[in-house]
Enzyme design. Structure first.
Site, PDB file in Angstrom:
ATOM      1  N   TYR A  51       0.965  -1.259   0.043  1.00  0.00           N
ATOM      2  CA  TYR A  51       0.035  -0.091   0.077  1.00  0.00           C
ATOM      3  C   TYR A  51       1.034   1.320   0.053  1.00  0.00           C
ATOM      4  O   TYR A  51       0.387   2.392   0.486  1.00  0.00           O
ATOM      5  CB  TYR A  51      -0.995  -0.003   1.177  1.00  0.00           C
ATOM      6  CG  TYR A  51      -2.052  -0.850   0.963  1.00  0.00           C
ATOM      7  CD1 TYR A  51      -3.113  -0.762   0.013  1.00  0.00           C
ATOM      8  CD2 TYR A  51      -2.201  -2.016   2.031  1.00  0.00           C
ATOM      9  CE1 TYR A  51      -4.258  -1.506  -0.333  1.00  0.00           C
ATOM     10  CE2 TYR A  51      -3.133  -2.793   1.788  1.00  0.00           C
ATOM     11  CZ  TYR A  51      -4.353  -2.816   0.938  1.00  0.00           C
ATOM     12  OH  TYR A  51      -5.502  -3.571   0.825  1.00  0.00           O
ATOM     13  N   HIS A 117      -8.905  -7.444  -2.255  1.00  0.00           N
ATOM     14  CA  HIS A 117      -7.923  -6.657  -2.891  1.00  0.00           C
ATOM     15  C   HIS A 117      -7.965  -7.168  -4.334  1.00  0.00           C
ATOM     16  O   HIS A 117      -7.651  -8.413  -4.364  1.00  0.00           O
ATOM     17  CB  HIS A 117      -6.752  -6.536  -2.096  1.00  0.00           C
ATOM     18  CG  HIS A 117      -5.722  -5.757  -3.000  1.00  0.00           C
ATOM     19  ND1 HIS A 117      -5.594  -4.412  -3.209  1.00  0.00           N
ATOM     20  CD2 HIS A 117      -4.744  -6.185  -4.114  1.00  0.00           C
ATOM     21  CE1 HIS A 117      -4.694  -4.005  -4.072  1.00  0.00           C
ATOM     22  NE2 HIS A 117      -4.198  -5.092  -4.556  1.00  0.00           N
TER      23      HIS A 117
HETATM   24  N1  UDP Z   1      -9.311   2.120   2.805  1.00  0.00           N
HETATM   25  C1  UDP Z   1      -9.890   2.570   4.087  1.00  0.00           C
HETATM   26  N2  UDP Z   1     -10.563   3.775   4.223  1.00  0.00           N
HETATM   27  C2  UDP Z   1     -10.401   4.701   3.213  1.00  0.00           C
HETATM   28  C3  UDP Z   1     -10.049   4.132   1.917  1.00  0.00           C
HETATM   29  C4  UDP Z   1      -9.758   2.853   1.890  1.00  0.00           C
HETATM   30  O1  UDP Z   1      -9.859   1.851   5.097  1.00  0.00           O
HETATM   31  O2  UDP Z   1     -10.795   5.532   3.478  1.00  0.00           O
HETATM   32  C5  UDP Z   1      -8.972   0.663   2.860  1.00  0.00           C
HETATM   33  C6  UDP Z   1      -9.722  -0.340   2.058  1.00  0.00           C
HETATM   34  O3  UDP Z   1      -9.481  -1.531   2.770  1.00  0.00           O
HETATM   35  C7  UDP Z   1      -9.091  -0.278   0.731  1.00  0.00           C
HETATM   36  C8  UDP Z   1      -7.713  -0.134   0.841  1.00  0.00           C
HETATM   37  O4  UDP Z   1      -7.760   0.919   1.920  1.00  0.00           O
HETATM   38  O5  UDP Z   1      -9.829  -1.515  -0.158  1.00  0.00           O
HETATM   39  C9  UDP Z   1      -7.224   0.554  -0.206  1.00  0.00           C
HETATM   40  O6  UDP Z   1      -7.758   1.483  -0.820  1.00  0.00           O
HETATM   41  P1  UDP Z   1      -8.017   1.988  -2.432  1.00  0.00           P
HETATM   42  O7  UDP Z   1      -8.597   3.328  -2.278  1.00  0.00           O
HETATM   43  O8  UDP Z   1      -7.025   1.428  -3.144  1.00  0.00           O
HETATM   44  O9  UDP Z   1      -9.249   1.061  -2.579  1.00  0.00           O
HETATM   45  P2  UDP Z   1      -9.410  -0.354  -3.337  1.00  0.00           P
HETATM   46  O10 UDP Z   1      -8.596  -0.197  -4.661  1.00  0.00           O
HETATM   47  O11 UDP Z   1      -9.026  -1.621  -2.708  1.00  0.00           O
HETATM   48  O12 UDP Z   1     -11.050  -0.478  -3.719  1.00  0.00           O
HETATM   49 MG    MG Z   2      -6.555   0.286  -4.580  1.00  0.00          MG
END
Ligand code: UDP
Ligand code: MG
Length: 155
Positions: A51, A117
């Site tokens: 991440y 994910h």
């Molecule tokens: N996440 C979170 N709070 C937020 C945004 C994201 O806890 O406000 C977490 C959530 O588990 C998410 C991950 O961080 O799946 C990665 O974020 P991303 O925006 O990349 O979302 P994704 O690609 O998984 O849809």
């Molecule tokens: Mg993502």
């Protein structure tokens, strides 16, 4: 049409809720081919690698706590446009906004604990596959039934 590989995790909430079979089964039934699969405990260091784009964001500490809270199942799925196909099957990040029929929309209502994910593009897929898998853990095997999944000009 590009034959792609994407990195998928069943996150700790999915493992704890006994949804591994359901989630992996959906990917298989769609026609994606598993080329790597394992269970592991994500460490803080691994979380920061995976991440990296989110490390400086306000939600990162809670995300790290969540993703390191228990084992995950990591897999590499292969298929035509696999990256986009899996993202569509996942649904949007926030389970409350995810449509029924998507994994996040069928099984969750959290923005953080959203079960799965999936890499969001070719560069991310390449990086994330390298973060979770050694080259020798990805298996290239004959797949005769692949001919029933899509036509030759689709892969
Ligand atoms: N996440 C979170 N709070 C937020 C945004 C994201 O806890 O406000 C977490 C959530 O588990 C998410 C991950 O961080 O799946 C990665 O974020 P991303 O925006 O990349 O979302 P994704 O690609 O998984 O849809
Ligand atoms: Mg993502």
């Amino acid at each position: 049409m590009a034959l792609e590989r994407t990195l998928v995790l069943v996150k700790p909430d999915g493992v704890q809720r006994r949804l591994v079979g359901e989630i992996v089964g959906r990917l298989e039934k769609r026609g994606l081919r598993l080329v790597g699969l394992k269970m592991l405990q994500v460490t803080k260091e691994l979380s920061r690698q995976h991440y990296a784009e989110h490390v400086s964001k306000p939600f990162y500490p809670m995300l790290e706590e969540f993703i390191t809270s228990g084992p995950v199942v990591a897999l590499v799925a292969e298929g035509p446009e696999a990256i986009t196909v899996v993202r569509g099957m996942m649904g949007p990040t926030n389970g409350r906004q995810a449509a029924p029929g998507t994994i996040r929309g069928d099984f969750g209502l959290s923005r953080q604990m959203n079960l799965i994910h999936g890499s969001d593009g070719p560069d991310a897929a390449k990086k994330e596959i390298g973060v979770y898998f050694k080259a020798e853990e990805l298996l290239d095997y004959d797949s005769p039934l692949g001919g029933t999944v899509c036509a030759g000009d689709e892969k």
